[in-house]
Design a protein around this motif. Sequence first.
Motif, short mmCIF file in Angstrom:
data_model
loop_
_atom_site.label_atom_id
_atom_site.label_comp_id
_atom_site.label_asym_id
_atom_site.label_seq_id
_atom_site.Cartn_x
_atom_site.Cartn_y
_atom_site.Cartn_z
N ALA A 176 12.22 -6.39 -7.87
CA ALA A 176 11.22 -5.34 -7.73
C ALA A 176 11.46 -4.19 -8.70
O ALA A 176 10.54 -3.42 -9.00
CB ALA A 176 11.20 -4.82 -6.30
N ARG A 177 12.71 -4.03 -9.18
CA ARG A 177 13.01 -2.93 -10.10
C ARG A 177 12.27 -3.13 -11.41
O ARG A 177 12.35 -4.17 -12.05
CB ARG A 177 14.52 -2.84 -10.34
N GLY A 178 11.49 -2.10 -11.78
CA GLY A 178 10.68 -2.15 -12.99
C GLY A 178 9.37 -2.88 -12.82
O GLY A 178 8.64 -3.08 -13.81
N ALA A 179 9.05 -3.29 -11.60
CA ALA A 179 7.84 -4.09 -11.36
C ALA A 179 6.60 -3.23 -11.21
O ALA A 179 6.66 -2.00 -11.08
CB ALA A 179 8.03 -4.95 -10.11
N THR A 180 5.46 -3.92 -11.23
CA THR A 180 4.16 -3.31 -10.93
C THR A 180 3.72 -3.77 -9.54
O THR A 180 3.76 -4.97 -9.25
CB THR A 180 3.10 -3.73 -11.96
N ALA A 181 3.33 -2.82 -8.70
CA ALA A 181 2.81 -3.15 -7.37
C ALA A 181 1.29 -3.03 -7.39
O ALA A 181 0.75 -2.00 -7.78
CB ALA A 181 3.39 -2.21 -6.32
N VAL A 182 0.61 -4.10 -7.00
CA VAL A 182 -0.85 -4.10 -6.90
C VAL A 182 -1.19 -4.10 -5.42
O VAL A 182 -0.88 -5.06 -4.70
CB VAL A 182 -1.44 -5.34 -7.60
N VAL A 183 -1.84 -3.02 -4.94
CA VAL A 183 -2.09 -2.86 -3.50
C VAL A 183 -3.56 -2.57 -3.24
O VAL A 183 -4.24 -1.92 -4.04
CB VAL A 183 -1.21 -1.74 -2.89
N THR A 184 -4.05 -3.04 -2.11
CA THR A 184 -5.46 -2.86 -1.78
C THR A 184 -5.76 -1.48 -1.23
O THR A 184 -6.91 -1.04 -1.27
CB THR A 184 -5.89 -3.91 -0.74
N LEU A 185 -4.75 -0.78 -0.71
CA LEU A 185 -4.93 0.55 -0.14
C LEU A 185 -3.80 1.44 -0.61
O LEU A 185 -2.66 1.00 -0.74
CB LEU A 185 -4.95 0.48 1.39
N ALA A 202 -6.45 -0.01 -5.19
CA ALA A 202 -7.89 -0.27 -5.11
C ALA A 202 -8.63 0.87 -4.42
O ALA A 202 -9.66 1.33 -4.90
CB ALA A 202 -8.15 -1.58 -4.39
N VAL A 203 -8.12 1.31 -3.25
CA VAL A 203 -8.86 2.27 -2.42
C VAL A 203 -7.93 3.40 -1.99
O VAL A 203 -6.80 3.14 -1.54
CB VAL A 203 -9.44 1.57 -1.16
N ARG A 204 -8.38 4.62 -2.11
CA ARG A 204 -7.64 5.76 -1.60
C ARG A 204 -7.66 5.75 -0.07
O ARG A 204 -8.64 5.35 0.54
CB ARG A 204 -8.21 7.08 -2.11
N ASP A 205 -6.58 6.23 0.55
CA ASP A 205 -6.48 6.29 2.01
C ASP A 205 -7.30 7.46 2.53
O ASP A 205 -7.04 8.61 2.18
CB ASP A 205 -5.01 6.46 2.41
N PRO A 206 -8.33 7.20 3.37
CA PRO A 206 -9.16 8.30 3.88
C PRO A 206 -8.54 9.03 5.07
O PRO A 206 -9.12 10.02 5.54
CB PRO A 206 -10.45 7.58 4.29
N TRP A 207 -7.41 8.54 5.59
CA TRP A 207 -6.78 9.18 6.74
C TRP A 207 -5.85 10.29 6.24
O TRP A 207 -4.83 10.00 5.61
CB TRP A 207 -6.00 8.16 7.57
N PRO A 208 -6.18 11.56 6.48
CA PRO A 208 -5.40 12.66 5.91
C PRO A 208 -3.92 12.59 6.24
O PRO A 208 -3.07 12.97 5.42
CB PRO A 208 -6.05 13.91 6.54
N THR A 209 -3.58 12.09 7.42
CA THR A 209 -2.18 12.04 7.83
C THR A 209 -1.34 11.16 6.91
O THR A 209 -0.17 11.46 6.62
CB THR A 209 -2.07 11.51 9.28
N ALA A 210 -1.92 10.06 6.44
CA ALA A 210 -1.16 9.11 5.61
C ALA A 210 -1.43 9.26 4.13
O ALA A 210 -0.69 8.69 3.31
CB ALA A 210 -1.50 7.69 6.05
N ALA A 211 -2.47 9.99 3.74
CA ALA A 211 -2.84 10.11 2.34
C ALA A 211 -1.79 10.89 1.56
O ALA A 211 -0.91 11.53 2.12
CB ALA A 211 -4.20 10.78 2.23
N GLY A 212 -1.91 10.81 0.23
CA GLY A 212 -0.98 11.54 -0.63
C GLY A 212 0.03 10.67 -1.33
O GLY A 212 0.86 11.16 -2.10
N GLY A 213 -0.03 9.37 -1.06
CA GLY A 213 0.93 8.47 -1.69
C GLY A 213 0.79 8.44 -3.20
O GLY A 213 1.79 8.38 -3.93
N GLU A 239 -12.46 -2.90 -0.47
CA GLU A 239 -13.24 -2.12 0.51
C GLU A 239 -13.78 -3.05 1.59
O GLU A 239 -13.72 -2.74 2.78
CB GLU A 239 -14.40 -1.41 -0.18
N ASP A 240 -14.31 -4.20 1.17
CA ASP A 240 -14.95 -5.10 2.11
C ASP A 240 -13.95 -5.72 3.08
O ASP A 240 -14.21 -5.79 4.29
CB ASP A 240 -15.69 -6.20 1.36
N VAL A 241 -12.80 -6.15 2.59
CA VAL A 241 -11.83 -6.79 3.47
C VAL A 241 -11.27 -5.81 4.50
O VAL A 241 -10.88 -6.20 5.60
CB VAL A 241 -10.68 -7.43 2.65
N ASN A 242 -11.28 -4.53 4.15
CA ASN A 242 -10.73 -3.49 5.03
C ASN A 242 -11.84 -2.62 5.61
O ASN A 242 -11.60 -1.49 6.05
CB ASN A 242 -9.73 -2.62 4.26
#
Length: 339
Positions: free
Chosen positions: A58-67, A94-105, A128-131
């Motif tokens: 994982a060191r130096g890797a790219t993470a592709v995440v849906t949220l 792909a998508v920003r987190d709309p929940w203020p408590t968890a957002a900011g990543g 967006e559709d899957v979630n």
Amino acid sequence: MVRAVELAARGAGTVLPNPVVGCVLLDAHGHTVGEGWHERAGGPHAEVNALRAAGDTARGATAVVTLEPCNHTGRTGPCSEALLAAGVTRVVVAVRDPWPTAAGGIERLRAAGVDVVLVTPALAAPAEDVNRVWLVATRLGRPFVTFKAGVTADGRVAAADGTSRWITSAESRADVHLLRSRVDTMMVGVGTVLADDPWLTVRDSDGMPIGPQPLRVVLDSVGRTPPGARVLDDAAETLVATAADFGGGLRVDPAAVLSELYRRGRRHVLLEGGPTLATAMLDDDLVDEMLCYTAPVVFGAGRMMLDGGRTATLVEARRAELREVRRCGPDVMLRYAFR
């Protein structure tokens, strides 16, 4: 990202009231070194599962995440910090987190020197559709509502004599039970209870309740649900919502019921009520998607899928987007999105 969306879909039905999320880790050559998805509520998030699978690669890797990776500590730690600790240097979201408590990543990762990329709307659309259940519920503060109907080719849910079992095929009915297993709430009006006396449970091919059962909700303005109704048995929890508790007037207010369900942690309502309730909720803009299981049968008379409503002209009609077409035996399932 396509693969991350596929992984995210595996969490449908097991992560509520949390989001479905998928993550793919790539090395510097674009090779997959780790995959993960959010498997159950309270369990490790997708990024953590992918990091565990990747180990030192994982060191130096790219993470592709849906949220967007979460940036808070709940039942698990923040995924933004897990990515930093593992040495991930690039994150594609792909998508920003709309929940203020968890957002900011995203901001936390960028502040630490990580290259964070937000994908184009076209690439974000499948994520967006899957979630969609969690995203819409979080944005609107009420559960996502899926209206399901089994209909004839001419849009009828019952023949002229009232008979309706079974319009659709065994394959469609099995698909509906799979759908029921992936929601946390089922809703009908009292008219459906009086006419059909449904169980509103997830059942196997032998008709026996199986697995965790969704909450059953009956919208019953004046309390007409019979004490011996099947929906009141001990197979699952049931809420009978009356006007006295939800509305204060002569009729129960569906919006008030949805607000209370959200407060109780419910995020996905499967609306299986009759035409009257479905039409009322469509009129109030409370339906997010519609599933039509269409059978190759024509009645020519009988009750329609929707009944009444405030739409009087073509201009006022609600427009939907066809998102999915699938065969269920001899039937066709059509999924329409209103948002």
